[in-house]
Design an enzyme around this catalytic site. Structure first.
Site, PDB file in Angstrom:
ATOM      1  N   GLU A   1      49.226  11.424 135.527  1.00 24.95           N
ATOM      2  CA  GLU A   1      49.807  12.583 136.224  1.00 24.95           C
ATOM      3  C   GLU A   1      48.745  13.651 136.470  1.00 24.95           C
ATOM      4  O   GLU A   1      48.587  14.152 137.598  1.00 24.95           O
ATOM      5  CB  GLU A   1      50.953  13.177 135.388  1.00 24.95           C
ATOM      6  CG  GLU A   1      52.191  12.308 135.299  1.00 24.95           C
ATOM      7  CD  GLU A   1      53.255  12.898 134.389  1.00 24.95           C
ATOM      8  OE1 GLU A   1      53.365  14.138 134.350  1.00 24.95           O
ATOM      9  OE2 GLU A   1      53.967  12.133 133.712  1.00 24.95           O
ATOM     10  N   TYR A   6      52.933   7.344 126.717  1.00 25.36           N
ATOM     11  CA  TYR A   6      52.952   8.777 127.045  1.00 25.36           C
ATOM     12  C   TYR A   6      51.544   9.274 127.390  1.00 25.36           C
ATOM     13  O   TYR A   6      51.363   9.919 128.437  1.00 25.36           O
ATOM     14  CB  TYR A   6      53.551   9.584 125.892  1.00 25.36           C
ATOM     15  CG  TYR A   6      53.714  11.055 126.220  1.00 25.36           C
ATOM     16  CD1 TYR A   6      54.766  11.501 127.018  1.00 25.36           C
ATOM     17  CD2 TYR A   6      52.802  12.002 125.742  1.00 25.36           C
ATOM     18  CE1 TYR A   6      54.907  12.844 127.333  1.00 25.36           C
ATOM     19  CE2 TYR A   6      52.934  13.342 126.044  1.00 25.36           C
ATOM     20  CZ  TYR A   6      53.994  13.761 126.835  1.00 25.36           C
ATOM     21  OH  TYR A   6      54.132  15.089 127.151  1.00 25.36           O
TER      22      TYR A   6
END
Length: 221
Positions: free
Chosen positions: A154, A147
């Site tokens: 991102e 994550y």
């Protein structure tokens, strides 16, 4: 009748989970193969179509939650799927200049490993009614590393795209116009980056809570 509908639901979810699982396997295979043979600059071109298909298929998960096919809360599903779709289509597809970044490799590898584990986990649960304990551990533990690496990629790609967004003015709506409405995609990207600041820790805490609940339940069983 209820039993038949339950059977159809399980049949559909088994098909859905294993189909998307296969898509993410393809993404991971092409990414690793290309990274090894040609370098990170070529990774996006190798994974573009399977990545777009596999990630866009996640839209159905929102519908699954809305109609009650699954118990996953929309409040947790929507932000994660929305951010990934934004990066997939709103950044990588829209601004080709970002595609040669090394962050593309870390992004697709983080996403694909996560999703391969997740979809196979739910595919097994729907097909067999259970998943092995090691699979449960993977499902609720690998996010501890993947994550943060996925989110960092991102954010990095959105940041990388900012000068190209500003220079191209793509998706911008300038005033005056007949709708009397203006929109600047550059500032929308800035807002998206801002949302990651409170959103990422919140989602991480949520997943830690889910991990604790799932693993403690598994120990009791």
């Amino acid at each position: 009748m209820v039993g038949f509908l339950s059977f159809l639901r399980r049949l559909y979810l088994v098909g859905y989970n294993w189909t998307v699982f296969a898509g993410w396997c393809q993404v991971l295979y092409f990414a690793v193969k290309t990274l090894k043979e040609s370098g990170h600059q070529q990774v996006y071109d190798a994974v573009e179509r399977p990545l777009q298909l596999a990630q866009s298929a996640a839209i159905l998960e929102i519908l699954h939650g809305l109609v009650g096919l699954v118990r996953s809360p929309i409040s947790a599903t929507l932000p994660q799927i929305g951010s990934r779709l934004y990066v997939t289509w709103g950044i990588l597809w829209s601004f080709p200049e970002t595609r040669t970044s090394m962050l593309v490799s870390s992004l697709v590898i983080s996403w694909s490993i996560t999703e391969i584990i997740r979809y196979s986990f739910f595919g097994l649960k729907e097909a067999l009614g259970f998943a092995p304990s090691w699979h449960l551990w993977l499902r609720y533990s690998t996010f501890l590393v993947l994550y943060p690496s996925g989110i960092t990629s991102e954010v990095g790609l959105i940041y990388t795209a900012l000068p190209y967004i500003m220079g191209s003015e793509k998706y911008c709506i300038r005033m005056p116009n007949k709708w009397n409405f203006g929109f600047d995609y550059f500032y929308a990207a800035i807002i998206a980056l801002g949302i990651y600041v409170p959103g990422s820790p919140h989602m991480y805490q949520y997943m830690l809570g889910q991990r604790k609940k799932a693993l403690s339940k598994s120990k009791k069983e």
